[in-house]
Structures are given as structure tokens and as C-alpha cells.
Design a protein around this motif. Structure first.
Motif, PDB file in Angstrom:
ATOM      1  N   GLY A 179       0.800  -1.213   0.000  1.00  0.00           N
ATOM      2  CA  GLY A 179       0.000   0.000   0.000  1.00  0.00           C
ATOM      3  C   GLY A 179       0.832   1.263   0.000  1.00  0.00           C
ATOM      4  N   ALA A 180       0.207   2.371  -0.403  1.00  0.00           N
ATOM      5  CA  ALA A 180       0.867   3.672  -0.407  1.00  0.00           C
ATOM      6  C   ALA A 180      -0.211   4.744  -0.476  1.00  0.00           C
ATOM      7  N   VAL A 181       0.206   5.985  -0.257  1.00  0.00           N
ATOM      8  CA  VAL A 181      -0.679   7.129  -0.467  1.00  0.00           C
ATOM      9  C   VAL A 181      -0.522   7.572  -1.912  1.00  0.00           C
ATOM     10  N   GLY A 182      -1.595   7.518  -2.652  1.00  0.00           N
ATOM     11  CA  GLY A 182      -1.581   7.955  -4.038  1.00  0.00           C
ATOM     12  C   GLY A 182      -2.136   9.362  -4.179  1.00  0.00           C
ATOM     13  N   VAL A 183      -1.780  10.027  -5.269  1.00  0.00           N
ATOM     14  CA  VAL A 183      -2.171  11.417  -5.512  1.00  0.00           C
ATOM     15  C   VAL A 183      -3.145  11.494  -6.679  1.00  0.00           C
ATOM     16  N   VAL A 184      -4.141  12.362  -6.543  1.00  0.00           N
ATOM     17  CA  VAL A 184      -5.091  12.643  -7.617  1.00  0.00           C
ATOM     18  C   VAL A 184      -5.060  14.144  -7.888  1.00  0.00           C
ATOM     19  N   LEU A 185      -4.957  14.510  -9.168  1.00  0.00           N
ATOM     20  CA  LEU A 185      -4.957  15.919  -9.543  1.00  0.00           C
ATOM     21  C   LEU A 185      -6.377  16.437  -9.714  1.00  0.00           C
ATOM     22  N   ALA A 186      -6.508  17.742  -9.908  1.00  0.00           N
ATOM     23  CA  ALA A 186      -7.829  18.376 -10.011  1.00  0.00           C
ATOM     24  C   ALA A 186      -8.645  17.812 -11.175  1.00  0.00           C
ATOM     25  N   SER A 246      -6.741  12.961 -12.863  1.00  0.00           N
ATOM     26  CA  SER A 246      -5.639  12.121 -13.338  1.00  0.00           C
ATOM     27  C   SER A 246      -4.632  11.860 -12.228  1.00  0.00           C
ATOM     28  N   VAL A 247      -3.771  10.875 -12.481  1.00  0.00           N
ATOM     29  CA  VAL A 247      -2.692  10.524 -11.559  1.00  0.00           C
ATOM     30  C   VAL A 247      -1.399  11.072 -12.144  1.00  0.00           C
ATOM     31  N   ARG A 260       0.159  20.292  -8.280  1.00  0.00           N
ATOM     32  CA  ARG A 260      -0.417  20.315  -6.942  1.00  0.00           C
ATOM     33  C   ARG A 260      -1.513  19.261  -6.823  1.00  0.00           C
ATOM     34  N   ALA A 261      -1.425  18.445  -5.782  1.00  0.00           N
ATOM     35  CA  ALA A 261      -2.427  17.398  -5.535  1.00  0.00           C
ATOM     36  C   ALA A 261      -3.744  18.021  -5.125  1.00  0.00           C
ATOM     37  N   ALA A 262      -4.837  17.489  -5.663  1.00  0.00           N
ATOM     38  CA  ALA A 262      -6.162  17.914  -5.232  1.00  0.00           C
ATOM     39  C   ALA A 262      -6.687  17.003  -4.128  1.00  0.00           C
ATOM     40  N   ALA A 263      -6.225  15.758  -4.145  1.00  0.00           N
ATOM     41  CA  ALA A 263      -6.679  14.777  -3.158  1.00  0.00           C
ATOM     42  C   ALA A 263      -5.653  13.664  -3.059  1.00  0.00           C
ATOM     43  N   VAL A 264      -5.752  12.907  -2.000  1.00  0.00           N
ATOM     44  CA  VAL A 264      -4.947  11.705  -1.843  1.00  0.00           C
ATOM     45  C   VAL A 264      -5.886  10.529  -1.602  1.00  0.00           C
ATOM     46  N   ARG A 265      -5.414   9.346  -1.917  1.00  0.00           N
ATOM     47  CA  ARG A 265      -6.193   8.137  -1.692  1.00  0.00           C
ATOM     48  C   ARG A 265      -5.237   6.976  -1.513  1.00  0.00           C
ATOM     49  N   ALA A 266      -5.678   5.974  -0.794  1.00  0.00           N
ATOM     50  CA  ALA A 266      -4.869   4.769  -0.635  1.00  0.00           C
ATOM     51  C   ALA A 266      -4.843   3.998  -1.945  1.00  0.00           C
TER      52      ALA A 266
END
Length: 201
Positions: free
Chosen positions: A18-25, A28-29, A61-67
Motif C-alpha cells: 500500500g501507499a498514499v496515491g495522488v489525484v490531480l484536479a 488524473s494521476v 499540486r495534488a487535489a486529493a490523496v487516496r490509498a
């Protein structure tokens, strides 16, 4: 994939990393962020969530993070409030959202555990008690604890031989992987190691 902090469990290993993934506005990743060493000898690519602050020539800049998990599972998005973050370092200001990702991944691995072949309570209890006894022994005599651990290895190899061969006869690698909570490659390697055949056979 760039370098980033990851988590695993003892039983499932990198099959569920597992890791913390990033989502843009735009949903997209982002690609990993490249850090030039400045010495002319190259640099490194990083995809650690906290570098996506859009500052200092870093990535977007990340808009959100998700596992995220190496098995392909992704968790829910945890939005980052940049108005509240302001000039704070993302690694600190986004820590609550990152912690939420860890909890989401923990729940994911618990669900993986539910889908694996169940073990009888008697076997689970014996394994837990054996671990406790060896830990207790190790506190008074580390070398005796080491010998006990080695005996466990010998026993695992002996009983695992027939278990692996029986599994190979009964199940496809794909079905065995699901029953064990592993990816197919990890299941193939485990069966080959315990069963005494080449994983490439």
C-alpha cells in the motif's frame, strides 16, 4: 514508479503493498517528480504524496490523496483544502488525509484476509501460542529461541511440501493465489519453493 513510502503486511507482502496515491484536479494521476542531483550524475524520481505541492519547480499540486495497493485496489479520495493549507508544508498539513489513507488500506487488507481460505481456530491458536512461547524463550535464551525458530522452518518445509503439491494438483495458480491472498507470481514462487520444483517449469 518513483520512490515513495509503502506498507505491507507480514503475510501478504508485496502482493498487497500500500501507499498514499495522488489525484490531480482533473482526476488524473501524476507522473513521478524528478529531482536532479545537480552534480551531473543523474537524479531520482519520487512519487511520495507530499512532494505534489506545486511549489519550487516540483510536480503539480495534488487535489486529493487516496490509498492505493499493488493489487490494483484504490481507496476513496480525501480532498486537500489548499485554502486551509496555505503556506504550510504539505507533509504536515496533509497528514490527517494521509493517515486516513493508511486506515483505508488497513481495511482493504482485512477484506483480503476475509477472502482467503480460512484456517481452523485450533491451528490459528496453536500458531499464536507457539509464537508466544518462542518469544518468551528468546527473552531468557536467545540461542534456544533461534533453535526453536529453525525447527519451525524445518517443520514448515516438511509439511509445506505435501501441501504445495496437493494445491498444485487441486487448483490453478490463479485460484491458489486468491485463496492465499497473494498475486499469481507470489503464489507461483511459494508453491515452487515449498513443493520443490522450478517456478518456471
Amino acid at each position: 514508479m518513483g520512490k515513495r513510502e509503502t506498507w505491507t503486511t507480514d503475510e501478504f507482502g508485496t502482493s498487497h503493498e500500500g501507499a498514499v496515491g495522488v489525484v490531480l484536479a482533473d482526476g488524473s494521476v501524476p507522473e513521478p517528480v524528478y529531482f536532479d542531483s545537480g552534480s551531473g550524475t543523474g537524479g531520482r524520481s519520487v512519487s511520495q504524496w507530499s512532494v505534489y505541492d506545486g511549489r519550487h519547480l516540483r510536480g503539480p499540486r495534488a487535489a486529493a490523496v487516496r490509498a492505493v495497493c499493488s493489487c490494483g485496489w484504490t481507496g476513496v479520495e480525501h480532498r486537500l483544502d489548499w485554502t486551509a493549507i496555505g503556506n504550510q508544508e504539505l507533509v504536515e498539513a496533509g497528514d490527517p488525509q494521509a493517515d486516513a489513507c493508511v486506515r483505508d488500506w488497513d481495511e482493504h487488507t482485512e477484506q483480503v484476509e476475509v477472502t482467503t481460505v480460512p484456517l481452523p481456530d485450533a491451528v490459528t491458536g496453536l500458531l499464536e501460542r507457539l509464537e508466544e512461547e518462542i518469544e518468551r524463550l528468546t527473552r531468557t535464551s536467545p540461542v534456544a529461541g533461534l533453535r526453536a525458530a529453525r525447527r519451525m522452518e524445518v517443520t514448515a518445509e516438511r509439511v509445506g511440501y505435501w501441501a504445495a503439491r496437493g494445491t498444485r494438483a487441486d487448483l490453478s495458480t490463479e485460484r491458489a493465489a486468491v485463496a492465499l491472498g497473494l498475486d499469481e507470481n507470489a503464489a507461483r514462487l511459494l508453491l515452487a519453493r515449498l513443493g520443490g520444483w522450478s517456478p518456471y517449469a
